[in-house]
Write a protein that holds these residues in place. Structure first.
Motif, PDB file in Angstrom:
ATOM      1  N   UNK A  59       3.833  -0.262  -3.146  1.00  0.00           N
ATOM      2  CA  UNK A  59       2.873  -0.877  -2.000  1.00  0.00           C
ATOM      3  C   UNK A  59       1.362  -0.888  -2.626  1.00  0.00           C
ATOM      4  N   UNK A  60       0.623  -1.458  -1.907  1.00  0.00           N
ATOM      5  CA  UNK A  60      -0.825  -1.754  -2.046  1.00  0.00           C
ATOM      6  C   UNK A  60      -1.500  -0.180  -1.674  1.00  0.00           C
ATOM      7  N   UNK A  61      -2.797  -0.008  -2.487  1.00  0.00           N
ATOM      8  CA  UNK A  61      -3.640   1.136  -2.418  1.00  0.00           C
ATOM      9  C   UNK A  61      -3.622   1.800  -1.104  1.00  0.00           C
ATOM     10  N   UNK A 101       9.903  -5.645  -0.834  1.00  0.00           N
ATOM     11  CA  UNK A 101       9.222  -6.027  -2.120  1.00  0.00           C
ATOM     12  C   UNK A 101       9.762  -4.993  -3.155  1.00  0.00           C
ATOM     13  N   UNK A 102      10.387  -3.919  -3.023  1.00  0.00           N
ATOM     14  CA  UNK A 102      11.127  -3.133  -3.968  1.00  0.00           C
ATOM     15  C   UNK A 102      12.115  -3.855  -4.560  1.00  0.00           C
ATOM     16  N   UNK A 152       2.512  -3.708  -6.759  1.00  0.00           N
ATOM     17  CA  UNK A 152       3.482  -4.788  -7.203  1.00  0.00           C
ATOM     18  C   UNK A 152       2.843  -5.939  -8.121  1.00  0.00           C
ATOM     19  N   UNK A 153       1.527  -6.267  -7.716  1.00  0.00           N
ATOM     20  CA  UNK A 153       0.652  -6.964  -8.330  1.00  0.00           C
ATOM     21  C   UNK A 153       0.561  -6.726  -9.908  1.00  0.00           C
ATOM     22  N   UNK A 195      15.238   0.230   2.809  1.00  0.00           N
ATOM     23  CA  UNK A 195      14.608   0.482   4.036  1.00  0.00           C
ATOM     24  C   UNK A 195      13.384   1.312   3.858  1.00  0.00           C
ATOM     25  N   UNK A 196      13.030   1.488   2.448  1.00  0.00           N
ATOM     26  CA  UNK A 196      11.712   1.566   2.183  1.00  0.00           C
ATOM     27  C   UNK A 196      11.189   3.144   2.725  1.00  0.00           C
ATOM     28  N   UNK A 197       9.821   3.304   2.863  1.00  0.00           N
ATOM     29  CA  UNK A 197       9.525   4.635   3.380  1.00  0.00           C
ATOM     30  C   UNK A 197       9.825   5.027   4.534  1.00  0.00           C
TER      31      UNK A 197
END
Length: 116
Positions: A39-41, A82-83, A57-58, A102-104
């Motif tokens: 994930x982003x910051x 994204x994962x 990711x970037x 399902x992520x976080x």
């Protein structure tokens, strides 16, 4: 003769599934897998698994070299979208990687710790 059959069918017995449930991810981590949060910051700062390594990711293409090649990698994001792509990218680079389905939210539901 499962080893022979796996070789014949070109299956890797050490390969991970493309995605895992949160309870399976927790088991993998207990066995030495590495958790990577893509994930982003700002998302990371709002809460993350304490043992996760933050690789947005970037930056995955350039920062993947920081990850060990001898351990499975579980990739997480907010929802699992994204994962999936990140895990595929890592597999293409030679890592044994899987995505946390399902992520976080799934992580929290399964009892995975979250810190800020």
């Amino acid at each position: 003769m499962p080893g022979f059959l796996d070789r014949l069918l070109r299956r890797d017995p050490d390969a991970l599934p493309r995605s895992v449930r949160a309870d399976q991810a927790l088991d993998l981590l207990a066995q030495g897998a590495v958790l990577v949060d893509v994930r982003e910051k700002d998302e990371w700062r709002s809460g993350h698994a304490p043992q996760a390594r933050h690789v947005p990711l970037g930056r995955l293409a350039t920062d993947a070299r920081r990850l060990p090649r001898d351990a499975p990698v579980v990739v997480m994001c907010a929802s699992g979208m994204r994962s999936r792509g990140a895990a595929a990218q890592l597999r293409a680079a030679g890592y044994r990687a899987t995505s946390l389905s399902g992520g976080l939210a799934a992580w929290r539901t399964a009892g995975g710790p979250v810190t800020r």
